[in-house]
Design an enzyme around this catalytic site. Sequence first.
Site, mmCIF file in Angstrom:
data_model
loop_
_atom_site.group_PDB
_atom_site.id
_atom_site.type_symbol
_atom_site.label_atom_id
_atom_site.label_comp_id
_atom_site.label_asym_id
_atom_site.label_seq_id
_atom_site.Cartn_x
_atom_site.Cartn_y
_atom_site.Cartn_z
ATOM 1 N N SER A 70 0.797 -1.234 0.000
ATOM 2 C CA SER A 70 0.000 0.000 0.000
ATOM 3 C C SER A 70 0.825 1.278 0.000
ATOM 4 O O SER A 70 0.274 2.362 -0.218
ATOM 5 C CB SER A 70 -0.951 0.023 1.202
ATOM 6 O OG SER A 70 -2.018 -0.873 1.006
ATOM 7 N N LYS A 73 0.474 3.400 -3.014
ATOM 8 C CA LYS A 73 -0.681 4.279 -3.190
ATOM 9 C C LYS A 73 -0.292 5.758 -3.143
ATOM 10 O O LYS A 73 -0.984 6.602 -3.723
ATOM 11 C CB LYS A 73 -1.733 3.968 -2.122
ATOM 12 C CG LYS A 73 -2.305 2.551 -2.224
ATOM 13 C CD LYS A 73 -3.148 2.194 -1.013
ATOM 14 C CE LYS A 73 -3.647 0.756 -1.088
ATOM 15 N NZ LYS A 73 -4.398 0.362 0.124
ATOM 16 N N TYR A 197 -4.045 -2.379 -10.089
ATOM 17 C CA TYR A 197 -3.922 -2.267 -8.630
ATOM 18 C C TYR A 197 -3.022 -3.354 -8.049
ATOM 19 O O TYR A 197 -2.093 -3.073 -7.277
ATOM 20 C CB TYR A 197 -5.317 -2.321 -7.995
ATOM 21 C CG TYR A 197 -5.300 -2.330 -6.494
ATOM 22 C CD1 TYR A 197 -5.062 -1.161 -5.779
ATOM 23 C CD2 TYR A 197 -5.524 -3.508 -5.781
ATOM 24 C CE1 TYR A 197 -5.041 -1.166 -4.393
ATOM 25 C CE2 TYR A 197 -5.499 -3.523 -4.396
ATOM 26 C CZ TYR A 197 -5.257 -2.354 -3.710
ATOM 27 O OH TYR A 197 -5.231 -2.360 -2.338
ATOM 28 N N TYR A 249 -4.320 3.514 7.941
ATOM 29 C CA TYR A 249 -5.632 2.887 8.092
ATOM 30 C C TYR A 249 -6.293 3.358 9.390
ATOM 31 O O TYR A 249 -6.207 4.530 9.735
ATOM 32 C CB TYR A 249 -5.516 1.360 8.021
ATOM 33 C CG TYR A 249 -4.697 0.897 6.850
ATOM 34 C CD1 TYR A 249 -5.066 1.248 5.548
ATOM 35 C CD2 TYR A 249 -3.547 0.132 7.025
ATOM 36 C CE1 TYR A 249 -4.322 0.835 4.458
ATOM 37 C CE2 TYR A 249 -2.795 -0.293 5.939
ATOM 38 C CZ TYR A 249 -3.189 0.065 4.663
ATOM 39 O OH TYR A 249 -2.442 -0.342 3.596
ATOM 40 N N VAL A 267 1.156 -3.737 4.052
ATOM 41 C CA VAL A 267 1.089 -5.003 4.777
ATOM 42 C C VAL A 267 2.306 -5.887 4.529
ATOM 43 O O VAL A 267 2.457 -6.925 5.169
ATOM 44 C CB VAL A 267 -0.212 -5.777 4.462
ATOM 45 C CG1 VAL A 267 -1.420 -5.012 4.949
ATOM 46 C CG2 VAL A 267 -0.305 -6.122 2.989
#
Length: 315
Positions: A70, A73, A197, A249, A267
Amino acid sequence: MREPKPQEDLQAIIDDIYRELTPRLGEGKVADYIPQLARVDARHFGMAIVTTGGEVYRVGDAEMPFSIQSISKVFTLTLALGKHGENIWNRVGREPSGSAFNSIVQLEHEGGKPRNPFINAGAIRISDLILAGHTPKELIGEIVRFVRYLADDENIVIDHEVARSETATGYRNIALANFMRSFGRLDHPVEHVLGVYFHHCALAMTCSQLAKAGLFLAAGGTNPLTGHSVVSRQRARRINALMLTCGHYDGSGDFAYRVGLPGKSGVGGGIMAVAPGKASIAVWSPGLNDYGNSLLGSLALEMLAARTGWSVFGP
Protein backbone atom coordinates in the site's frame (compact mmCIF):
# COMPACT_ATOMS: atom_id res chain seq x y z
CA MET A 1 17.20 4.47 25.16
CA ARG A 2 19.82 7.06 26.05
CA GLU A 3 19.13 10.77 25.65
CA PRO A 4 20.16 12.37 22.33
CA LYS A 5 23.30 14.46 22.16
CA PRO A 6 23.32 17.85 20.38
CA GLN A 7 23.98 17.40 16.66
CA GLU A 8 23.96 13.63 17.17
CA ASP A 9 24.83 11.66 14.07
CA LEU A 10 21.86 10.00 12.38
CA GLN A 11 23.85 6.84 11.78
CA ALA A 12 24.51 6.52 15.50
CA ILE A 13 20.80 7.01 16.19
CA ILE A 14 19.58 4.31 13.81
CA ASP A 15 22.36 1.97 14.95
CA ASP A 16 21.07 2.43 18.50
CA ILE A 17 17.48 1.82 17.38
CA TYR A 18 18.47 -1.37 15.57
CA ARG A 19 20.47 -2.59 18.57
CA GLU A 20 17.58 -1.91 20.95
CA LEU A 21 15.03 -3.65 18.72
CA THR A 22 17.18 -6.68 17.85
CA PRO A 23 15.90 -8.81 20.79
CA ARG A 24 12.35 -8.23 19.53
CA LEU A 25 12.90 -9.20 15.89
CA GLY A 26 10.17 -11.58 14.77
CA GLU A 27 7.41 -9.97 16.84
CA GLY A 28 4.10 -9.27 15.14
CA LYS A 29 2.23 -11.33 12.58
CA VAL A 30 3.28 -11.55 8.94
CA ALA A 31 0.42 -10.93 6.48
CA ASP A 32 -0.78 -14.43 5.66
CA TYR A 33 -3.73 -13.72 3.37
CA ILE A 34 -1.34 -13.08 0.47
CA PRO A 35 0.52 -16.41 0.09
CA GLN A 36 3.79 -14.90 -1.16
CA LEU A 37 3.96 -12.50 1.79
CA ALA A 38 3.25 -15.31 4.25
CA ARG A 39 6.62 -16.84 3.32
CA VAL A 40 8.65 -13.80 4.41
CA ASP A 41 10.81 -14.20 7.54
CA ALA A 42 9.42 -11.92 10.25
CA ARG A 43 12.93 -11.42 11.70
CA HIS A 44 13.99 -9.06 8.92
CA PHE A 45 14.54 -5.41 9.81
CA GLY A 46 15.90 -2.59 7.68
CA MET A 47 15.89 1.19 7.90
CA ALA A 48 17.16 3.97 5.66
CA ILE A 49 17.16 7.76 5.95
CA VAL A 50 17.85 10.14 3.07
CA THR A 51 18.19 13.77 4.10
CA THR A 52 17.32 16.77 1.98
CA GLY A 53 21.04 17.53 2.00
CA GLY A 54 21.78 14.25 0.25
CA GLU A 55 23.15 12.18 3.12
CA VAL A 56 22.09 8.52 3.21
CA TYR A 57 22.05 6.40 6.38
CA ARG A 58 21.25 2.68 6.50
CA VAL A 59 21.03 -0.13 9.01
CA GLY A 60 20.05 -3.81 8.95
CA ASP A 61 18.36 -5.20 5.84
CA ALA A 62 18.08 -1.79 4.18
CA GLU A 63 19.26 -3.15 0.82
CA MET A 64 16.92 -6.16 0.71
CA PRO A 65 13.90 -5.71 -1.63
CA PHE A 66 10.45 -6.25 -0.13
CA SER A 67 6.87 -5.85 -1.35
CA ILE A 68 5.86 -2.24 -0.72
CA GLN A 69 2.13 -2.99 -1.07
CA SER A 70 0.00 0.00 0.00
CA ILE A 71 2.96 2.39 0.13
CA SER A 72 2.61 2.41 -3.66
CA LYS A 73 -0.68 4.28 -3.19
CA VAL A 74 1.30 7.45 -2.46
CA PHE A 75 2.86 7.21 -5.91
CA THR A 76 -0.38 6.46 -7.77
CA LEU A 77 -2.08 9.34 -5.92
CA THR A 78 0.75 11.63 -7.05
CA LEU A 79 0.26 10.44 -10.63
CA ALA A 80 -3.51 10.96 -10.40
CA LEU A 81 -3.09 14.50 -9.10
CA GLY A 82 -0.73 15.22 -11.99
CA LYS A 83 -3.21 13.91 -14.55
CA HIS A 84 -6.52 15.11 -13.08
CA GLY A 85 -5.67 17.74 -10.48
CA GLU A 86 -8.14 18.53 -7.72
CA ASN A 87 -10.94 16.87 -9.72
CA ILE A 88 -9.98 13.54 -8.18
CA TRP A 89 -11.66 14.63 -4.94
CA ASN A 90 -15.03 14.37 -6.66
CA ARG A 91 -14.38 10.62 -6.82
CA VAL A 92 -12.57 9.87 -3.58
CA GLY A 93 -12.63 11.61 -0.21
CA ARG A 94 -9.92 12.99 2.04
CA GLU A 95 -11.16 11.81 5.43
CA PRO A 96 -9.80 9.08 7.73
CA SER A 97 -11.92 5.97 7.52
CA GLY A 98 -11.79 4.67 11.09
CA SER A 99 -12.43 1.25 9.55
CA ALA A 100 -10.22 -1.60 8.41
CA PHE A 101 -8.32 -0.93 5.16
CA ASN A 102 -10.40 -3.48 3.25
CA SER A 103 -13.79 -2.77 4.83
CA ILE A 104 -16.88 -2.82 2.62
CA VAL A 105 -19.37 -1.55 5.23
CA GLN A 106 -18.49 2.15 5.03
CA LEU A 107 -18.37 1.98 1.24
CA GLU A 108 -21.98 0.82 1.12
CA HIS A 109 -23.11 3.46 3.60
CA GLU A 110 -21.49 6.24 1.54
CA GLY A 111 -22.76 5.27 -1.89
CA GLY A 112 -19.59 3.64 -3.18
CA LYS A 113 -17.35 6.72 -2.76
CA PRO A 114 -14.19 5.73 -0.87
CA ARG A 115 -13.26 7.78 2.19
CA ASN A 116 -9.65 8.40 1.10
CA PRO A 117 -7.10 7.28 -1.52
CA PHE A 118 -5.11 5.10 0.89
CA ILE A 119 -7.71 2.53 1.87
CA ASN A 120 -8.04 -0.28 -0.66
CA ALA A 121 -11.28 0.97 -2.22
CA GLY A 122 -9.80 4.45 -2.63
CA ALA A 123 -6.63 3.16 -4.25
CA ILE A 124 -8.67 0.99 -6.61
CA ARG A 125 -10.63 4.10 -7.61
CA ILE A 126 -7.36 5.99 -8.17
CA SER A 127 -6.12 3.13 -10.38
CA ASP A 128 -9.36 3.46 -12.35
CA LEU A 129 -8.84 7.21 -12.81
CA ILE A 130 -5.29 6.96 -14.12
CA LEU A 131 -6.24 4.07 -16.41
CA ALA A 132 -8.02 6.53 -18.73
CA GLY A 133 -6.44 6.40 -22.19
CA HIS A 134 -4.23 3.42 -21.35
CA THR A 135 -4.28 -0.33 -21.48
CA PRO A 136 -3.52 -1.92 -18.10
CA LYS A 137 -0.09 -3.01 -19.36
CA GLU A 138 0.74 0.53 -20.50
CA LEU A 139 -0.29 2.04 -17.18
CA ILE A 140 1.64 -0.52 -15.13
CA GLY A 141 4.71 0.38 -17.19
CA GLU A 142 4.11 4.08 -16.57
CA ILE A 143 3.82 3.53 -12.81
CA VAL A 144 7.10 1.58 -12.72
CA ARG A 145 8.86 4.27 -14.76
CA PHE A 146 7.50 6.98 -12.45
CA VAL A 147 8.74 5.24 -9.30
CA ARG A 148 12.14 4.67 -10.93
CA TYR A 149 12.20 8.39 -11.78
CA LEU A 150 11.40 9.33 -8.19
CA ALA A 151 14.11 7.07 -6.77
CA ASP A 152 16.55 7.70 -9.64
CA ASP A 153 16.99 3.93 -9.87
CA GLU A 154 16.28 1.75 -12.91
CA ASN A 155 16.52 -1.47 -10.89
CA ILE A 156 13.05 -1.16 -9.32
CA VAL A 157 10.71 -3.87 -10.59
CA ILE A 158 7.37 -5.53 -9.92
CA ASP A 159 7.48 -8.89 -8.17
CA HIS A 160 5.23 -10.82 -10.54
CA GLU A 161 4.94 -13.76 -8.14
CA VAL A 162 3.39 -11.43 -5.57
CA ALA A 163 1.10 -9.91 -8.23
CA ARG A 164 -0.09 -13.38 -9.25
CA SER A 165 -0.56 -14.35 -5.62
CA GLU A 166 -2.72 -11.28 -4.98
CA THR A 167 -4.72 -11.78 -8.17
CA ALA A 168 -5.49 -15.38 -7.22
CA THR A 169 -6.55 -14.64 -3.65
CA GLY A 170 -7.72 -10.99 -3.61
CA TYR A 171 -11.38 -11.79 -3.12
CA ARG A 172 -12.09 -8.82 -0.84
CA ASN A 173 -10.54 -6.38 -3.33
CA ILE A 174 -12.51 -8.00 -6.15
CA ALA A 175 -15.65 -7.50 -4.06
CA LEU A 176 -14.77 -3.85 -3.36
CA ALA A 177 -14.22 -3.14 -7.05
CA ASN A 178 -17.46 -4.80 -8.10
CA PHE A 179 -19.29 -2.96 -5.34
CA MET A 180 -18.03 0.40 -6.61
CA ARG A 181 -18.90 -0.62 -10.17
CA SER A 182 -22.45 -1.37 -9.04
CA PHE A 183 -22.69 2.25 -7.81
CA GLY A 184 -21.34 3.54 -11.11
CA ARG A 185 -18.10 4.57 -9.42
CA LEU A 186 -15.69 2.79 -11.80
CA ASP A 187 -15.16 3.83 -15.41
CA HIS A 188 -13.27 0.75 -16.62
CA PRO A 189 -13.78 -3.02 -16.44
CA VAL A 190 -13.12 -4.39 -12.98
CA GLU A 191 -10.50 -6.87 -14.20
CA HIS A 192 -8.53 -4.08 -15.90
CA VAL A 193 -8.58 -1.85 -12.82
CA LEU A 194 -7.60 -4.66 -10.48
CA GLY A 195 -4.83 -5.76 -12.84
CA VAL A 196 -3.26 -2.33 -12.37
CA TYR A 197 -3.92 -2.27 -8.63
CA PHE A 198 -2.48 -5.70 -7.88
CA HIS A 199 0.64 -4.96 -9.91
CA HIS A 200 1.47 -1.59 -8.39
CA CYS A 201 1.03 -3.07 -4.92
CA ALA A 202 3.56 -5.74 -5.93
CA LEU A 203 6.39 -3.26 -6.51
CA ALA A 204 9.55 -4.54 -4.81
CA MET A 205 11.89 -1.94 -3.33
CA THR A 206 14.62 -1.66 -0.73
CA CYS A 207 14.44 0.77 2.17
CA SER A 208 17.11 2.87 0.47
CA GLN A 209 15.15 3.03 -2.79
CA LEU A 210 11.91 3.82 -0.99
CA ALA A 211 13.42 6.60 1.09
CA LYS A 212 14.85 8.18 -2.06
CA ALA A 213 11.49 7.86 -3.85
CA GLY A 214 9.75 9.75 -1.04
CA LEU A 215 12.33 12.50 -0.75
CA PHE A 216 10.36 14.92 -2.95
CA LEU A 217 7.72 15.05 -0.22
CA ALA A 218 10.33 16.14 2.32
CA ALA A 219 11.68 18.87 0.06
CA GLY A 220 8.66 20.82 -1.13
CA GLY A 221 7.93 18.70 -4.20
CA THR A 222 11.41 18.59 -5.76
CA ASN A 223 13.95 15.80 -5.28
CA PRO A 224 17.09 17.65 -4.16
CA LEU A 225 19.34 14.75 -5.20
CA THR A 226 18.26 14.83 -8.83
CA GLY A 227 16.69 18.26 -9.25
CA HIS A 228 13.54 16.55 -10.54
CA SER A 229 10.47 18.70 -9.89
CA VAL A 230 7.65 16.28 -9.11
CA VAL A 231 4.81 18.36 -7.64
CA SER A 232 4.26 21.90 -6.41
CA ARG A 233 5.11 22.83 -2.83
CA GLN A 234 1.40 23.10 -2.03
CA ARG A 235 0.68 19.65 -3.47
CA ALA A 236 3.56 18.08 -1.53
CA ARG A 237 2.16 19.62 1.65
CA ARG A 238 -1.30 18.25 0.92
CA ILE A 239 -0.05 14.74 0.13
CA ASN A 240 1.84 14.83 3.44
CA ALA A 241 -1.35 15.93 5.21
CA LEU A 242 -3.22 12.93 3.79
CA MET A 243 -0.41 10.60 4.81
CA LEU A 244 -0.53 11.96 8.36
CA THR A 245 -4.30 11.61 8.71
CA CYS A 246 -4.99 8.52 6.59
CA GLY A 247 -1.70 6.72 5.94
CA HIS A 248 -2.01 3.99 8.56
CA TYR A 249 -5.63 2.89 8.09
CA ASP A 250 -7.57 2.83 11.36
CA GLY A 251 -4.25 3.16 13.22
CA SER A 252 -3.52 6.59 11.72
CA GLY A 253 -4.41 8.49 14.87
CA ASP A 254 -2.19 6.28 17.01
CA PHE A 255 0.72 6.70 14.58
CA ALA A 256 0.29 10.49 14.58
CA TYR A 257 0.17 10.47 18.38
CA ARG A 258 3.28 8.31 18.84
CA VAL A 259 5.40 9.32 15.82
CA GLY A 260 4.04 12.62 14.56
CA LEU A 261 5.23 12.25 10.97
CA PRO A 262 3.36 11.84 7.68
CA GLY A 263 3.70 8.19 6.75
CA LYS A 264 2.29 5.39 4.65
CA SER A 265 2.38 1.75 5.65
CA GLY A 266 1.98 -1.47 3.71
CA VAL A 267 1.09 -5.00 4.78
CA GLY A 268 4.47 -6.15 3.49
CA GLY A 269 5.85 -4.56 6.67
CA GLY A 270 7.18 -1.37 5.13
CA ILE A 271 6.57 2.22 6.19
CA MET A 272 7.63 5.34 4.30
CA ALA A 273 7.70 8.43 6.51
CA VAL A 274 8.45 12.08 5.81
CA ALA A 275 10.10 14.68 8.03
CA PRO A 276 9.24 17.84 6.05
CA GLY A 277 12.30 19.93 5.31
CA LYS A 278 14.60 17.31 6.79
CA ALA A 279 14.45 13.76 5.44
CA SER A 280 12.58 10.82 4.00
CA ILE A 281 12.66 7.59 5.99
CA ALA A 282 11.83 4.00 5.07
CA VAL A 283 11.68 1.12 7.52
CA TRP A 284 10.82 -2.54 6.96
CA SER A 285 9.90 -5.20 9.49
CA PRO A 286 7.36 -7.79 8.25
CA GLY A 287 5.62 -8.52 11.56
CA LEU A 288 2.40 -6.49 11.75
CA ASN A 289 0.38 -5.07 14.64
CA ASP A 290 -3.39 -5.37 15.00
CA TYR A 291 -3.94 -2.46 12.59
CA GLY A 292 -1.95 -4.17 9.81
CA ASN A 293 1.03 -1.82 10.20
CA SER A 294 4.61 -2.88 10.91
CA LEU A 295 4.95 -3.41 14.66
CA LEU A 296 8.69 -2.80 14.98
CA GLY A 297 8.73 -0.36 12.07
CA SER A 298 6.28 1.88 13.90
CA LEU A 299 8.31 1.57 17.09
CA ALA A 300 11.54 2.40 15.24
CA LEU A 301 9.98 5.56 13.83
CA GLU A 302 8.68 6.52 17.26
CA MET A 303 12.22 6.16 18.62
CA LEU A 304 13.64 8.14 15.71
CA ALA A 305 11.17 11.00 16.19
CA ALA A 306 11.96 11.11 19.90
CA ARG A 307 15.71 11.23 19.29
CA THR A 308 15.63 13.80 16.49
CA GLY A 309 12.70 16.01 17.49
CA TRP A 310 11.36 15.62 13.94
CA SER A 311 7.68 15.31 14.86
CA VAL A 312 5.65 17.87 12.92
CA PHE A 313 4.00 18.78 16.22
CA GLY A 314 7.27 19.93 17.78
CA PRO A 315 10.39 18.44 19.41
